[in-house]
Structures are given as C-alpha cells and as structure tokens.
Design an enzyme around this catalytic site. Structure first.
Site, mmCIF file in Angstrom:
data_model
loop_
_atom_site.group_PDB
_atom_site.id
_atom_site.type_symbol
_atom_site.label_atom_id
_atom_site.label_comp_id
_atom_site.label_asym_id
_atom_site.label_seq_id
_atom_site.Cartn_x
_atom_site.Cartn_y
_atom_site.Cartn_z
ATOM 1 N N SER A 1 0.934 -1.250 -0.092
ATOM 2 C CA SER A 1 0.095 0.139 -0.081
ATOM 3 C C SER A 1 0.876 1.214 -0.024
ATOM 4 C CB SER A 1 -0.891 -0.027 1.160
ATOM 5 O OG SER A 1 -0.186 0.063 2.582
ATOM 6 N N ASN A 2 1.877 1.350 0.738
ATOM 7 C CA ASN A 2 2.876 2.424 1.007
ATOM 8 C C ASN A 2 3.860 2.792 0.037
ATOM 9 O OD1 ASN A 2 4.325 0.292 1.733
ATOM 10 N ND2 ASN A 2 5.331 1.307 3.640
ATOM 11 N N ALA B 1 -2.289 -7.249 -7.354
ATOM 12 C CA ALA B 1 -2.072 -5.621 -7.054
ATOM 13 C C ALA B 1 -2.889 -5.214 -5.707
ATOM 14 C CB ALA B 1 -2.978 -4.759 -8.080
ATOM 15 N N HIS B 2 -2.161 -4.205 -4.761
ATOM 16 C CA HIS B 2 -2.827 -3.738 -3.707
ATOM 17 C C HIS B 2 -4.086 -2.933 -3.908
ATOM 18 C CE1 HIS B 2 -3.492 -2.197 0.344
ATOM 19 N NE2 HIS B 2 -2.580 -2.986 0.645
ATOM 20 N N GLY C 1 3.973 -5.703 3.592
ATOM 21 C CA GLY C 1 2.599 -5.160 4.095
ATOM 22 C C GLY C 1 2.683 -5.391 5.717
ATOM 23 N N SER C 2 1.507 -5.762 6.251
ATOM 24 C CA SER C 2 1.089 -5.932 7.571
ATOM 25 C C SER C 2 1.477 -7.155 8.030
ATOM 26 C CB SER C 2 -0.025 -5.262 8.113
ATOM 27 O OG SER C 2 -0.993 -6.682 7.571
ATOM 28 N N GLU D 1 7.668 -9.338 4.156
ATOM 29 C CA GLU D 1 8.357 -8.084 4.952
ATOM 30 C C GLU D 1 7.219 -7.434 5.571
ATOM 31 O OE1 GLU D 1 10.194 -4.560 2.738
ATOM 32 O OE2 GLU D 1 9.278 -3.386 4.502
ATOM 33 N N CYS E 1 8.389 1.802 5.856
ATOM 34 C CA CYS E 1 8.727 0.510 6.808
ATOM 35 C C CYS E 1 9.643 0.667 7.877
ATOM 36 C CB CYS E 1 9.103 -0.609 6.064
ATOM 37 S SG CYS E 1 8.439 -0.493 4.380
ATOM 38 N N GLU F 1 4.047 -2.579 16.325
ATOM 39 C CA GLU F 1 4.122 -1.507 15.417
ATOM 40 C C GLU F 1 2.782 -0.614 15.444
ATOM 41 O OE1 GLU F 1 4.787 -2.472 11.381
ATOM 42 O OE2 GLU F 1 5.353 -0.509 10.781
#
Lengths: 524, 524
Positions: free
Chosen positions: B154-155, B181-182, B237-238, B261, B298, B389
């Site tokens: 996403s980021n 795709a996100h 991602g998360s 990751e 991240c 996080e």
C-alpha cells in the site's frame, strides 16, 4: 575413550532420564539416556549463551577449532571406525574413507575461514555531496544466525552426523550446534561429540558451542526444533522424518530455515547412441552404482529411463546379471531393513510393474537382496507412487516408446538431488530440451557418470527441489553450505574502528570484496 | 492510457467475476473485477508456460526488457503520478521521486544482468588422474526458481508494487511474475501492469512473463500462493497479511520461499554524550523522520530509547514540540487510517504508558494526527505488546535508568528491519555490547542517521529477523534481492557446448567467476 551413554550439555555429562535405549554392536552393555525436554532446554540455553561470544570469534580462531576437531578425529579414527563398524554394519574401508571425508570437510571449511572472502563483504562508500541527498556509507557481510539444531543421519555415521557437514558449516559460520545423534549409531556419535567438546576446550571456544543429545523418540527432537533460541535446522534422512521436523518447525511463531534433505530417486536417462555403443558396460556400471553401500546413498540411482530398443534390452540384461551376481549386503539398521522390505512390496504391487530381479520373501537378518523392477513409461507418467524412493539396492527401469515420451517422463519428475544423462555428444545435442528440464528438477545434473559419489568441493550442490530437500536454495555439501547458517547484516555510517575487520577501509584481512559492485582485493 | 478494471492474463484482459470493487480518486467510475480462482489458475498456467522459454533468455535480453519497462514508466510518469496521487493521497513530489526510484531499480538490475557476474559461476575443473578416484568436472551457477507471486504494497504504489523491487528482481532472475495488486491503488497498478506487458511484447519476451490480478478479498491471494506452479512469494505489508500468506504457503505440499516483509518498530538508541551535545537538534531530526510520509515508511522510527537525564528531557521536549507543530497528514487508505487509530488506542491503554502528544479522539477524514508516548524501560522490558508497530506518525519513547537497562532493552527486542544508534565516537566505544546485540536483531544497523530513506545500492539489506520478515537471509532492496528467486544448479561432466555460457571454459561473457575457489575474470 570411555562411553557413558549420557548427553553432553556444554562440558557436563547429563543422563537424568530413566528411559534409555540400547544400540547394537560392541557396546551393548551401555544404556543411552533419552534426552529429556529439560535437557534440550539446558543445551539450547548454553548454546545461546555461547553464541554471545562465539559469533565474535575471528575466522582464524574458528579455523583452529575446526582443524583441532579434524586432528582429534584423525588420531582416534581406529577406535571410532571399530565401533562404527559394529553399529552401522558398514565395512572398515568405507568408514575409514568416511572419516577422511569428514576431516577433509572440516579442513576445507577451515581453509575457507582462513582465506576469509566467504563473508561476501560489500562496500558502497558514501558520497557526501550527492544531490539532492548525500549518499550514506553502506556495507554488508554475512553474519551467523544463532544456535543451530543438527540431526545425524543413519547412512553416514561420520560425514553427515555428529561432526559432519552441517556441524562443520554451522561452526564455521559462527553458530553453536545442538546435535541430536541418530539412534542407529549412538556410541560412535558420543565418542565424536566428546572430541568436538575437547577441541572446543583446547582452542578456547566458549562452553556450549557444541552440545550432544541422544534419543530414539520424537519428543525431544520436536522440542528442539520448536525452541525459540534455535535459529536453523539441518537434517538428512527420510521424507517422513524430515517432513515431521519441517512441520514442527512450521508451527513456530518465528519461522526459521529448515534444511531437510530427504528422498531422491536420482533419475538416470540413458540416450540411444550411447546405448548402441556401450549397452553392456553401462548396465554393469549403473548396477554397480545401485549396489554400492547396499544402495544406502542419498544419490543412489533408483529410476533408470531409456527408449525401447535392442540395445536397451541388452542394457537391462547386463544390469540384471550384475544384480543377480551380487551378494546380499547388510543394511544399516533393522528399521532401514524393514523399510526396504515393505517398500519393495509396495513397488511390486503397483500397476504395470514387473519384477526382474529379487525375492521379496527372502528375509534373513538385515541383508538386503538387490531388486530390479521395470515399468512402461506410460504407466510411470500416470502414477506418482512409482516415484517413491525405495531406500536400498533397488531400481525401477522405465521403458519409453520414443524420445518424446522420455521427455514426458522428465516433465513429471518430482524434485531430485541429482539427475543424470548418459549420452554421446550427438545424443546430448539431440536431447537438449530433456537436459533443460532436468536442470529444473535437480540440484545437480550429471553427464556420463554415476550419481553416487559426491565430491566435496567449492562448486558442488547437494540439494534440490522438494521432496529432495525442503529448501532448494541451499547445499549440504561443499563450501557454500556455510550460507545455510548466515544472513547479511548491513552497517550504515559506522566508525571504522567499530566495523568488523572484513568491512574496514584498510582491508586488514586482505579478502576479496565488492566495492561499488566491483570485485577487488584492495583497501579503500 | 485506458483503464479497464480488468485482470491481465498474458496479453488478454479478463474480468469474468461480477464481484468487483471501486478504488477512490480520479477513476471512481471504474469497477475493478476481483480475480477468480479460475483466473489465478490461468495466470499461473501461462506464467509456467512462459518460464519454459524465459528461463533461457540471456542476461542481456532480460536487461533490454527491464530497461524498456523503465523507459515506458518514465514516458508516462506524469499520467501515472496523477492517478497515484488520487489513489494514495501521497504528494506529487514524493510520487515523482518514487517513479525515479522504481525506474532506477529496474535499470540497476539491468546493469547487473549486463555485467553478468551475479550468477556466481563456480568451476572446479576435473583432475582425471587423481588417486584413488578421478576428480570430476563440477560447475555451478544461479538459475531461476520458476513463476513468482508478487503482492503490491500500500505504501509504495510504484517502488514496492506492480513494477517494484520484487517484480524487478524476479524478472531479472529469469522468473515470470504473477502480481496481485494492492487494492489501495488498483488503477495505478493496472496502468503500470499494462506498460510491463507492452515492454514484454516490445522486447520479444514470452506471453505470460507478467500477469496482473486485482482483488480486495483473500481467496484469490491464498489460491495464488498455494498453487503448485508458484515457486516463491514476495510480499510487503502488515504482520497480519504477511503471516496469513505465510501460513497458507506453509500448508503446501512443496515448501517454497516466502519473503514477507512485515512490521518493524526500527528502534533508535540515543547515547549520552551526543544527547548532551545535540539534544534539541536530535529531537527535531528524529521527529522529522517519524513524521515523514505520515509515518508510513517500513523504516519509520517507532521506538526511541535513551537513558534518563536532563539532556534526554530536552531531547524529548524538542521531539514533542516538533510533533505539536506538525499538521495532520492524510494516510494512504481508510483501512490504514482506522488501523492507526485503533493501534493508538491500544498503545495508550498499556500499563505504564504516558501519552505526550496527540488527541486520540480526533478523527477527521483520514488525516493522521502525530502521537508520542513514553514508558519506563522496566515496563517496556516486561511487556512485549509495547513492541507492536503503530503504523503511522507515532513513537514510543523508552526511558532507561542507566546504560545496563538500555542494554536490556536491546536484548528483548524482536527482529527489526533497522536499528539505529546515535552517538559520539566515545559513546559508540562505550556501548559496543549494545551495538553487537542490535546487529543480531536487525537487517541494518545505522549510525547517526535516521532509519527512513533506504538507499538502493549493492550493499543494502532491507530485511531482518522475524517479525520484520519471514526470511532473514534475504533483502528486498538492492542487487542481492535477485537471489530471492534463484538457486544454485550444479553441472557435472558437461560438454562445453551444452554448458550455459557463464560456465564455459572460454568465459564468453567475460564475468568474474570462482575457479577452484579463487576469483578470476580469465578463461580456463
């Protein structure tokens, strides 16, 4: 050397479990104490503690340690081989050769450490005036993961066991080892373990850099691979055993690398022109490879593929004759022998399979009678059960109608440690697609040589896609095995004095590094 | 460029699912069709087929392909950034920079391929007269694993998404990519995907070398990572999303590498002497790093550790002031924003936590109000929940009583992408144990620089121990990322003409190789 039947936790002997087991052979008076989960915890705790200082030893210090292990094994090899013979039923010559291979591996890793470039040092110097932002100084090198669990293999009491490849590469990398001995040779393992601990003490390594656990049961092994402080696992053995450990590790909160080397049928493709020229000699040669060590090598040729022809029939006949002339050879353990018998029964029962050699009903002691089966390629292609390994002196001969069908056989193969092709230059050129497919199925593709015999060298790959192993990116033999137990760590903007020597500007270790992506031996 | 809302399966648009979703932003008329499991199967099948020829393309051919992708992105960057701005709410400057980073990555891998030594060619020549047995000719090099599943983040709508690092490194390695795709930026992804497919066609790459799937749901993603023909997975991602895909892949019969990751709090240790000297400036600098991109990097510094002192209080005050002065910044998606709010609530509720900045109840649109919390080290050490996080512009300041307690904080840290130390040379020398511990916790240890900003270079490591990633042996940034998608294949006894060029005696690619363990550029 004195056998105790106990576990080794750092420098301490421990045998608190009343539950014990007996090996067979020249030490039958000894009861080997099953490691308890408490002893596993103690071993991992002392290994974890040892990691704190062991990770900071220099390559030369670890080289001296490995060389000392090799020296002690060498000095005791008469005694070690004598007891290993009674435990494994392997002949003296083979075991003497295996101790040489084991000390050779240790010394190869020592030389890798002394040379030093294995750490893959990379340096990208800063560019302070880069626009729009300064470029930072970024360096990386390989660093050890932490304590490693190593499981001894039944078929190599030395080279793939206590002081075997995984132990050598883990210790070389800077990782303490908690070794779980194979219950097939507990006495050999204990003696070798005591030499490793002695070598650690002789060379000033921290207590706990090597621990040794005994056991027949699964509980301690599962506890070991599940322990949060264990950071990687090395295993060589059956698909069942390897998968069980892999599955146990997969339940961890923190995933870790599990290198389980398991089954492989090591397919051999014999191409037409070479068959025409050397049918009989090839049949004899491959039968010899199949019979070697009672068929108990990971790289034993278990599936042999050729296109139907007169020459192929001659080849088959020569293979058959060689097997029939061979005597039954003792297998490693009762369990290995009973596994062989039951897998032969399964193979014989599968659709389309013809038995050419062997007598399934003959069971005397643990001596494996060689077996040979044949099946048409069309049946092989349609039944994955025919790809299951029969660990022992047995082979399945797959007869294809033509080259296209032989290629189809390669397409449906599972992952393998090795795949072999026998052919003339013309054969090879005419079968490049087949060869290309084999490359995607195996860790090692071999031209015109038997798969048995794994050279311990820089470029060796002893690994391969699943089910040959659980991690095809790795090898258990050769110097690259050190990377099983390391990861890259990146150092950004460090003071020179705080950088590891391998990354300092002056290149005090005189190693080959990559600077801005280019190899160089020079200082910065 | 024309948006269709469809999936790309090779050269074909496919949108058979009546179930669809809408992004937000400048394309709100478009419905994006959720990929069905049937479409996943089709995409993997064509990728698998493409692998048959793509794996045999030369490095130069793949370089031309990657360079063409970079060129097409560059030519369309105005249009791409315009739509990405509406989808991600990120500012134009940042997204323009990100397209530059994306094309830079593609070109860096292209240069790696053109140079060619990345394959790690190793040659151990035969010694036919060695006693007691001849030494065979053994060579190895890195070869592609097969089709890879890549999940967009996403980021980073460009640099870690459709044509991002995982796609670039997989295509460079010789692996076809099936990209999911996100759903946060489906339009940007579709446009980039169409450019990749165009580049593949322009440069003669096989159809299916890149496929692109849309979807908000989990079903297609789980089906993708479970597919037997998928040989590796890349995800950013998360922790929840990454762990779910990892667990799905762990259920496969054939284990494959999963590079997920996930979360990292990127701890920053600020040492006493530098605090004395630069408390206020440091507080401002680190607050700036924490605020950057609404804290959605991240490598955002989420935990900051210092020993209690007057200077530490000044530092905290400066950090606080900088946060209070900052305006609320839009977050990427509604989901990211609601996650931020709920994680802030959790953090505030944990024992011992004091909130220094922020207003938990203020929720307007998706603008993230910066937050800052403080806790004593003793509480932090005893509660792992404090290490979770909070994705966004929030930080937890851990105050230690003394250096020993600060060291204890480092001991209990989970795995991290980065760990940073700010200190003078005297500080660094006095805290070498702390620094040594951080090395075992993180993929990258940084001296005196903010963790945000990941240089794309040879020596970069963007990875680290769990839960930062599921495989600490790997990096997602830098040229070494290519090894995520390769394994060593060993060639024994090959005819010269059948060897890959990288391994031929004549060294026709003029690459650096290891011959008998020694680096050389020479022919044999």
């Amino acid at each position: 050397m004195q056998l105790t039947g106990k576990n080794l936790i750092g420098n301490k002997l421990s045998g608190i479990n009343p539950q014990s087991f007996k090996g067979h052979g020249g030490h039958s008076g000894i009861a080997f104490h099953e490691a308890t989960v408490g002893e596993v915890d103690q071993a991992v705790a002392i290994a974890h503690k040892a990691f704190g200082s062991y990770k900071n030893t220099s390559g030369v210090e670890r080289a001296i340690f490995l060389e000392r292990i090799a020296q002690l094994i060498d000095e005791s090899k008469g005694e070690l081989v004598a007891i290993a013979m009674t435990e494994s039923r392997l002949p003296e010559g083979r075991l003497m050769g295996e101790t040489g291979r084991t000390t050779g591996q240790l010394k190869l890793f020592a030389s890798l450490l002394r040379e030093g470039s294995w750490v893959n040092a990379m340096i990208d110097p800063a560019i302070p005036d880069r626009q729009p932002l300064p470029k930072p100084d970024v360096r990386q090198m390989q660093r050890p993961l932490g304590p490693v669990a190593v499981f001894g293999a039944s078929n190599f009491p030395f080279a793939f066991s206590t002081a075997g490849g995984d132990t050598a590469s883990a210790l070389a990398a800077g990782c303490p080892v908690v070794c779980k001995a194979h219950p097939g040779h507990p006495a050999t393992s204990e003696l070798v373990a005591s030499l490793i601990v002695q070598a650690a003490n002789d060379t000033g390594m921290p207590e706990g850099v090597f621990c040794h656990l005994q056991g027949e049961g699964y509980e301690a092994s599962v506890h070991l691979v599940s322990h949060p402080a264990i950071k990687a696992v090395g295993f060589t053995g059956s698909l069942g055993g390897g998968r069980a450990l892999f599955n146990a590790a997969a339940k961890r909160n923190e995933p870790i690398p599990v290198y389980a080397e398991m089954g492989s049928v090591n397919p051999v493709f014999v191409l037409p022109e070479i068959l025409e020229k050397e049918a009989t000699a090839l049949g004899q040669k491959l039968a010899g490879s199949n019979l070697m060590g009672a068929g108990q090598f990971c790289t034993n040729p278990g599936v042999i593929v050729a296109v139907k022809s007169k020459a192929q029939e001659q080849f088959t006949e020569a293979f058959k004759t060689a097997l029939e002339a061979a005597s039954a050879d003792n297998m490693l353990t009762d369990k290995v022998f009973s596994g062989y018998c039951s897998n032969l029964g399964k193979m014989a029962s599968l659709r389309g399979v013809t038995q050419l050699v062997g007598n399934l009903t003959a069971k005397e002691g643990v001596a494996a009678i060689p077996h040979m089966f044949q099946v048409e390629a069309s049946a092989f292609i349609n039944n994955p059960d025919l790809q299951e390994e029969v660990f022992g002196p047995s082979s399945l001969h797959v007869v294809a109608d033509n080259a296209a069908q032989m290629k189809q056989v390669s397409d449906i193969l599972h992952g393998q440690l090795t795949a072999s092709v026998w052919g003339t230059e013309k054969d090879m050129k005419g079968h490049s697609e087949l060869i290309g497919t084999l490359e995607s199925k195996a860790g090692r593709v071999i031209f015109n040589a038997p798969p048995t015999g794994v050279e311990v060298t820089y470029a060796m790959v002893h690994g391969g896609p699943y089910p040959a192993t659980t991690d095809s990116r790795s090898t258990s033999v050769g110097t690259n095995a050190i990377y099983r137990f390391t990861r890259a760590v990146c150092y950004q903007g460090y003071h020179q004095a705080l950088l590891p020597e391998a990354l300092q500007d002056a290149n005090p270790l005189s190693i080959t590094r990559k600077v801005n992506g280019q190899f160089t031996d020079k200082a910065l």
